[in-house]
Write a protein that holds these residues in place. Structure first.
Motif, short mmCIF file in Angstrom:
data_model
loop_
_atom_site.label_atom_id
_atom_site.label_comp_id
_atom_site.label_asym_id
_atom_site.label_seq_id
_atom_site.Cartn_x
_atom_site.Cartn_y
_atom_site.Cartn_z
N ALA A 177 17.23 14.53 15.69
CA ALA A 177 17.16 13.31 16.50
C ALA A 177 15.73 12.81 16.60
CB ALA A 177 17.71 13.59 17.90
N ALA A 178 14.78 13.76 16.72
CA ALA A 178 13.39 13.35 16.90
C ALA A 178 12.79 12.81 15.60
CB ALA A 178 12.56 14.52 17.41
N GLU A 179 13.23 13.35 14.45
CA GLU A 179 12.68 12.89 13.17
C GLU A 179 12.89 11.40 13.01
OE1 GLU A 179 10.97 14.26 10.80
OE2 GLU A 179 11.00 16.32 11.51
N LYS A 180 14.07 10.92 13.50
CA LYS A 180 14.35 9.48 13.34
C LYS A 180 13.31 8.66 14.05
CE LYS A 180 19.22 9.79 13.23
NZ LYS A 180 19.95 10.13 14.37
N ARG A 181 12.78 9.18 15.17
CA ARG A 181 11.80 8.39 15.94
C ARG A 181 10.45 8.36 15.28
NH1 ARG A 181 14.50 10.71 20.52
NH2 ARG A 181 13.00 12.42 20.62
N GLY A 182 10.27 9.22 14.29
CA GLY A 182 8.94 9.25 13.69
C GLY A 182 8.87 8.58 12.34
N GLN A 183 9.96 7.88 11.96
CA GLN A 183 9.97 7.34 10.61
C GLN A 183 9.44 5.93 10.57
OE1 GLN A 183 13.94 7.78 9.44
NE2 GLN A 183 13.57 9.71 8.39
N THR A 184 8.75 5.62 9.49
CA THR A 184 8.31 4.25 9.29
C THR A 184 8.32 3.95 7.80
OG1 THR A 184 6.44 2.76 9.44
CG2 THR A 184 5.94 5.08 9.47
N ILE A 185 8.86 2.80 7.41
CA ILE A 185 8.88 2.41 5.99
C ILE A 185 8.02 1.17 5.83
CG2 ILE A 185 11.07 3.39 5.27
CD1 ILE A 185 12.37 0.77 6.00
N LEU A 186 6.95 1.13 6.61
CA LEU A 186 6.08 -0.03 6.65
C LEU A 186 5.48 -0.36 5.29
CD1 LEU A 186 4.67 -1.97 8.53
CD2 LEU A 186 3.02 -0.23 9.03
N ARG A 187 5.42 -1.68 4.97
CA ARG A 187 4.69 -2.12 3.77
C ARG A 187 3.71 -3.18 4.21
NH1 ARG A 187 8.19 -3.65 -1.27
NH2 ARG A 187 8.25 -5.58 -0.11
N TYR A 188 2.56 -3.25 3.57
CA TYR A 188 1.61 -4.28 3.95
C TYR A 188 1.05 -4.96 2.71
CZ TYR A 188 -2.02 -0.88 2.75
OH TYR A 188 -2.80 0.03 2.09
N GLN A 189 0.39 -6.08 2.93
CA GLN A 189 -0.05 -6.94 1.83
C GLN A 189 -1.32 -7.63 2.28
OE1 GLN A 189 2.61 -10.18 1.44
NE2 GLN A 189 2.37 -10.37 -0.74
N LYS A 190 -2.41 -7.51 1.49
CA LYS A 190 -3.65 -8.17 1.87
C LYS A 190 -3.63 -9.60 1.36
CE LYS A 190 -6.65 -4.40 2.51
NZ LYS A 190 -6.95 -3.21 2.10
N TRP A 191 -4.17 -10.52 2.13
CA TRP A 191 -4.18 -11.93 1.74
C TRP A 191 -5.60 -12.42 1.55
CZ3 TRP A 191 -0.20 -15.97 2.13
CH2 TRP A 191 1.08 -15.42 2.12
N GLU A 192 -5.83 -13.14 0.45
CA GLU A 192 -7.13 -13.75 0.19
C GLU A 192 -6.91 -15.22 -0.02
OE1 GLU A 192 -10.27 -12.40 -0.50
OE2 GLU A 192 -9.64 -10.39 0.03
N ASN A 193 -7.55 -16.06 0.87
CA ASN A 193 -7.58 -17.48 0.53
C ASN A 193 -6.19 -18.09 0.37
OD1 ASN A 193 -9.34 -19.50 0.31
ND2 ASN A 193 -10.03 -19.03 -1.77
N GLY A 194 -5.25 -17.67 1.22
CA GLY A 194 -3.94 -18.27 1.13
C GLY A 194 -3.04 -17.68 0.07
N GLN A 195 -3.48 -16.62 -0.61
CA GLN A 195 -2.65 -15.99 -1.64
C GLN A 195 -2.43 -14.53 -1.26
OE1 GLN A 195 -1.14 -17.15 -4.35
NE2 GLN A 195 -1.82 -19.15 -3.66
N GLY A 196 -1.20 -14.08 -1.37
CA GLY A 196 -0.90 -12.69 -1.03
C GLY A 196 -1.22 -11.77 -2.18
N GLY A 197 -1.63 -10.56 -1.84
CA GLY A 197 -1.92 -9.58 -2.88
C GLY A 197 -0.71 -8.71 -3.15
N GLN A 198 -0.92 -7.53 -3.62
CA GLN A 198 0.17 -6.61 -3.95
C GLN A 198 0.72 -5.97 -2.68
OE1 GLN A 198 1.40 -6.50 -6.67
NE2 GLN A 198 2.19 -4.50 -7.22
N GLN A 199 2.03 -5.73 -2.66
CA GLN A 199 2.63 -5.05 -1.52
C GLN A 199 2.43 -3.55 -1.68
OE1 GLN A 199 4.96 -6.20 0.98
NE2 GLN A 199 5.41 -8.29 0.35
N VAL A 200 1.94 -2.91 -0.62
CA VAL A 200 1.63 -1.49 -0.70
C VAL A 200 2.41 -0.76 0.38
CG1 VAL A 200 -0.21 0.21 -0.60
CG2 VAL A 200 -0.71 -2.07 -1.43
#
Lengths: 74, 297
Positions: A34-57
């Motif tokens: 039950a506790a493992e579920k509370r610790g999960q994250t599948i977060l992805r992020y993406q850096k943006w330069e000048n109005g353009q998105g970069g690669q999703q990581v």
């Protein structure tokens, strides 16, 4: 206690996440699942330069290499 | 059934010289109505089931929200007693939304609030303030409105109830990104009730503003611990905002699907009436033809 050198490596949030993970792994089987579920994250992020998105990581890259990413990178 | 078979026979007969087959246009219309009826029925089933799913998710989300709000409240206490000396000019705006649609005006409410923040001349927010967006939907909207300000975007949050691990991950990425700012503003949806929500902004102080605040200086805190507090406070605030926005999204989706199901069932009854009238008109026309034909004999 050794003077805190971990602050040079990661943030306090990461420190608490590591401690939480250790605690979760020490629980009894049922509570642990039950506790493992509370610790999960599948977060992805993406850096943006000048109005353009970069690669999703992935923050925590998934283990299986075969799974194609579900969302289209914008 | 009977109508369709007789219609078929009517169409098979050679057309009267000069006149279009009387049943042909009716048959096309009837077939169209039937197809529309079938598709609207399917849509009604889908929206109804989505509404059920959203209701059950809403219950879970509301419980998580009540628990998660305590983090935000504890945060607010610290900042209430240690207000910043001067209001921040260059704020980092964190926009909380999600990746999925079909939830009413959730994403546009947050995007509009962000644009209002930037358009407000009185508040004096620096126009080049960085924006970070959580959620693909608001990302798409803001990348059209304020593309130059976006520095970092996140997704895959909000599929299930947001966890503190999500919030801590976001906070760490923000702190590591090296973006410059004097203060932080989190734009999210506040849960008013199961049928209404509104956009809200919550302010978080950075480490330096906290240190300069006279309320904070009254205690002699070590720099290390202050840095920890600022980092943890950011994660707390993000977590509270994420959980509350998630609950708002589920309630908005339930309401939207409820309205859609109601509209669909209205449409079904209207189309059914139309179909019946059309069918009866076709039968009547056939009867008239037959009787006229019979009377001519």
């Amino acid at each position: 206690m050794s003077s805190t050198t971990w602050r040079n490596v990661f943030t306090y949030n990461k420190y608490t996440q590591i401690a939480a993970r250790a605690l979760r792994q020490s629980l009894k089987e049922e509570e642990r699942v039950a506790a493992e579920k509370r610790g999960q994250t599948i977060l992805r992020y993406q850096k943006w330069e000048n109005g353009q998105g970069g690669q999703q990581v992935y923050l925590n890259p998934p283990e299986e290499k075969g799974a194609p990413p579900k969302s289209a990178a914008v | 059934m009977l109508a369709r078979r007789t219609l078929g026979r009517l169409a098979a007969q050679p057309p009267v010289l000069g006149a279009a087959p009387a049943g042909a246009r009716n048959m096309a219309t009837l077939r169209e109505i039937e197809l529309r009826l079938k598709s609207v029925r399917n849509i009604e089933k889908i929206t109804k089931s989505m509404k059920m799913i959203a209701s059950t998710k809403l219950n879970k989300a509301q419980r998580a929200m009540v628990a998660g709000k305590q983090y935000g409240v504890a945060n607010a206490e610290v900042f209430k007693n240690a207000p910043p000396e001067a209001p921040a000019k260059r704020k980092l705006v964190i926009v909380v939304s999600s990746d999925k649609g079909l939830c009413g005006g959730i994403h546009s409410s947050v995007s509009k609030a962000t644009r209002r923040l930037f358009a407000d001349k009185e508040a004096g927010l620096e126009p080049s303030s960085p924006i970070m967006v959580i959620g693909d939907k608001s990302k798409a909207q803001l990348s059209r409105a304020l593309p130059k300000n976006i520095v970092l975007t996140f997704n895959q949050i909000g599929r299930d109830i947001p966890t503190f691990a999500d919030a801590a991950g976001v906070a760490d990425l923000i702190l590591k990104s090296g973006v410059e700012y004097d203060g932080i503003a989190i734009v999210y949806n506040k849960f008013l009730s199961a049928i209404s929500y509104e956009s809200a902004v919550v302010e978080v102080e950075t480490e330096s503003t906290l240190k300069e605040s006279p309320g904070f200086k009254a205690y002699e805190m070590e720099d290390d611990v202050t840095k920890d507090l600022a980092e943890f406070a950011l994660a707390n605030a993000i977590y509270a905002a994420l959980v509350e926005s998630h609950a708002c999204e589920q309630s908005a989706r339930r309401n939207a699907m409820d309205n859609a199901s109601k509209n669909a069932s209205d449409m079904i009854s209207r189309l059914q009436m139309q179909y019946n009238r059309g069918r009866q008109a076709a039968i009547t026309n056939e009867l008239v033809d037959i009787i006229t034909g019979a009377s001519a004999l």
